[in-house]
Design a protein around this motif. Structure first.
Motif, PDB file in Angstrom:
ATOM      1  N   GLU A  42       0.832  -1.211   0.000  1.00  0.00           N
ATOM      2  CA  GLU A  42       0.000   0.000   0.000  1.00  0.00           C
ATOM      3  C   GLU A  42       0.865   1.259   0.000  1.00  0.00           C
ATOM      4  N   ARG A  43       1.918   1.245   0.801  1.00  0.00           N
ATOM      5  CA  ARG A  43       2.810   2.409   0.866  1.00  0.00           C
ATOM      6  C   ARG A  43       3.445   2.656  -0.510  1.00  0.00           C
ATOM      7  N   MET A  70       2.247   1.780  -3.432  1.00  0.00           N
ATOM      8  CA  MET A  70       1.240   2.266  -4.389  1.00  0.00           C
ATOM      9  C   MET A  70       0.891   3.730  -4.143  1.00  0.00           C
ATOM     10  N   ARG A  71       0.824   4.108  -2.868  1.00  0.00           N
ATOM     11  CA  ARG A  71       0.521   5.515  -2.557  1.00  0.00           C
ATOM     12  C   ARG A  71       1.662   6.423  -3.018  1.00  0.00           C
ATOM     13  N   ALA A  72       2.887   5.906  -2.925  1.00  0.00           N
ATOM     14  CA  ALA A  72       4.034   6.679  -3.416  1.00  0.00           C
ATOM     15  C   ALA A  72       3.972   6.801  -4.946  1.00  0.00           C
ATOM     16  N   ILE A 132       1.237   6.846  -6.740  1.00  0.00           N
ATOM     17  CA  ILE A 132       0.166   7.810  -7.029  1.00  0.00           C
ATOM     18  C   ILE A 132       0.666   9.241  -6.812  1.00  0.00           C
ATOM     19  N   ALA A 133       1.378   9.466  -5.677  1.00  0.00           N
ATOM     20  CA  ALA A 133       1.893  10.811  -5.372  1.00  0.00           C
ATOM     21  C   ALA A 133       2.902  11.247  -6.442  1.00  0.00           C
ATOM     22  N   LEU A 164      -5.103  10.892 -12.261  1.00  0.00           N
ATOM     23  CA  LEU A 164      -5.299   9.454 -12.151  1.00  0.00           C
ATOM     24  C   LEU A 164      -6.520   8.997 -12.938  1.00  0.00           C
ATOM     25  N   ASP A 165      -6.445   7.820 -13.506  1.00  0.00           N
ATOM     26  CA  ASP A 165      -7.599   7.224 -14.196  1.00  0.00           C
ATOM     27  C   ASP A 165      -8.262   6.178 -13.315  1.00  0.00           C
ATOM     28  N   LYS A 166      -7.441   5.289 -12.751  1.00  0.00           N
ATOM     29  CA  LYS A 166      -7.957   4.286 -11.813  1.00  0.00           C
ATOM     30  C   LYS A 166      -6.822   3.669 -11.008  1.00  0.00           C
ATOM     31  N   ALA A 167      -7.213   3.011  -9.903  1.00  0.00           N
ATOM     32  CA  ALA A 167      -6.217   2.318  -9.087  1.00  0.00           C
ATOM     33  C   ALA A 167      -6.908   1.157  -8.391  1.00  0.00           C
ATOM     34  N   ASP A 168      -6.179   0.097  -8.154  1.00  0.00           N
ATOM     35  CA  ASP A 168      -6.735  -1.089  -7.505  1.00  0.00           C
ATOM     36  C   ASP A 168      -5.678  -1.698  -6.588  1.00  0.00           C
ATOM     37  N   LEU A 169      -5.953  -1.645  -5.279  1.00  0.00           N
ATOM     38  CA  LEU A 169      -4.971  -2.132  -4.306  1.00  0.00           C
ATOM     39  C   LEU A 169      -4.801  -3.646  -4.404  1.00  0.00           C
ATOM     40  N   THR A 170      -5.902  -4.359  -4.646  1.00  0.00           N
ATOM     41  CA  THR A 170      -5.829  -5.824  -4.696  1.00  0.00           C
ATOM     42  C   THR A 170      -4.934  -6.285  -5.843  1.00  0.00           C
ATOM     43  N   MET A 173      -0.161   6.079 -18.756  1.00  0.00           N
ATOM     44  CA  MET A 173       0.811   5.256 -18.058  1.00  0.00           C
ATOM     45  C   MET A 173       0.103   4.298 -17.110  1.00  0.00           C
TER      46      MET A 173
END
Lengths: 177, 139
Positions: free
Chosen positions: B50-51, B53-55, B57-58, B67-73, B89
């Motif tokens: 998660e960390r 992925m958040r990095a 995104i930032a 952003l268009d979309k994101a999925d943690l799973t 991208m």
């Protein structure tokens, strides 16, 4: 035979030149620019809360107030993506376009429609704070259906208004980062 | 004459099919699949998906993407940058044995895939700054 070899050589040169150009554009697009920090400051506010989901929900409400439709959400990563389609024509531009078209005998083009996109990202910062960063961009189409502009929207005032509405929505003060 | 015309038509259709094939599979004569994967991937010394992925995104936001979309799973993030061009991208984040995270990015500039190393090196440099971790190349 010789001519076709020449054409092939020319084609390869043009193609490799184009891909070099694309790679250079891509490198620049993926390099942090000096103004990135200033943009981050304009697009981000810090709230004194640890409740990330409450901030996301409030952001969603503000986006709805602004007429956006939600395209995508991922609360586990603090993300909302939204967009709206709006009229992009202005009477001044249309009159100008008709005059120029008539004077130069060329096809008249003027902007007709735009799609405005927004993404909101929340993130824990420090011990007790959560930041909200919103970014806007737009694609504009002209009367021929061609894309006439695609750009980030960077007007500071717009972001200030968004965060003023968000502060009201969550009953919290928004701090600069 | 008719036979020649028919041959031309058949050849044109075959060429059209080959073009579709090349565009769908992005076949390259100068770069193997493995080389492209190495250019587009980096390993980070963390087991926190998660960390990471958040990095990602930032970093994308710092680079001017929306952003268009994101999925943690699934560990995917997609974003678009508009600046006279449209750059799309997708970044995927995948845990690897030994408490590591593989981050892979692939980008397209308008309708052209980005395959050169330099743009990806710039992206990973920006990501390293955001995540405060050094990365290394995939083997």
């Amino acid at each position: 035979m010789r001519i076709s070899a020449l054409i092939l050589a020319a084609w390869v040169t043009i193609a490799s030149g184009l891909s070099g150009c694309v790679n250079e554009m891509a490198r620049e697009a993926l390099t942090l620019q000096p103004e990135a920090l200033e943009l981050r400051r304009i697009q981000t506010r810090r709230f004194e809360t640890k409740d990330e989901h409450a901030l996301l929900t409030a952001s969603l409400e503000v986006l709805q107030d602004l007429g956006f439709s939600v395209d995508e959400t991922e609360p586990d990563l603090g993300l909302i993506v939204a967009s709206k389609n709006r009229d992009a024509s202005s009477s001044g531009e249309m009159i100008g376009a008709f005059f120029i078209g008539a004077a130069t005998d060329s096809e008249v083009t003027y902007n007709v429609e735009q799609k405005i996109r927004a993404s909101v990202v929340t993130r824990h910062i420090g011990r007790s704070g959560t930041s909200v960063r919103v970014t806007f961009q737009r694609i504009v189409w002209n009367n021929l259906g061609e894309v006439s502009a695609n750009e980030s929207i960077e007007e500071q005032k717009l972001y200030q208004e968004f965060f003023a509405k968000l502060s009201t929505s969550v009953f919290l003060t928004a701090f600069d980062i | 004459m008719k036979r020649h015309l028919l041959a031309c038509v058949v050849m044109a259709i075959a060429q059209g099919c080959a073009a579709v094939h090349d565009q769908v599979l992005d076949t390259s004569e100068t770069q193997t699949q493995l080389q492209l994967r190495q250019v587009q991937s980096k390993i980070f010394e963390t087991n926190d998906k998660e960390r990471t992925m958040r990095a990602v995104i930032a970093t994308l936001q710092d680079l001017g993407f929306v952003l268009d979309k994101a999925d943690l799973t699934l560990g995917t993030v997609s974003a678009t940058k508009l600046d006279g061009y449209a750059m799309r991208m997708t970044v995927s984040v995948r845990p690897k044995d030994g408490g590591k995270m593989v981050v892979r990015a692939n980008a397209q500039m308008n309708t052209t895939p980005v395959t050169a190393p330099a743009p990806y090196q710039s992206f990973f440099r920006a990501l390293e700054r955001s995540i405060f971790l050094a990365s290394h190349s995939v083997d």
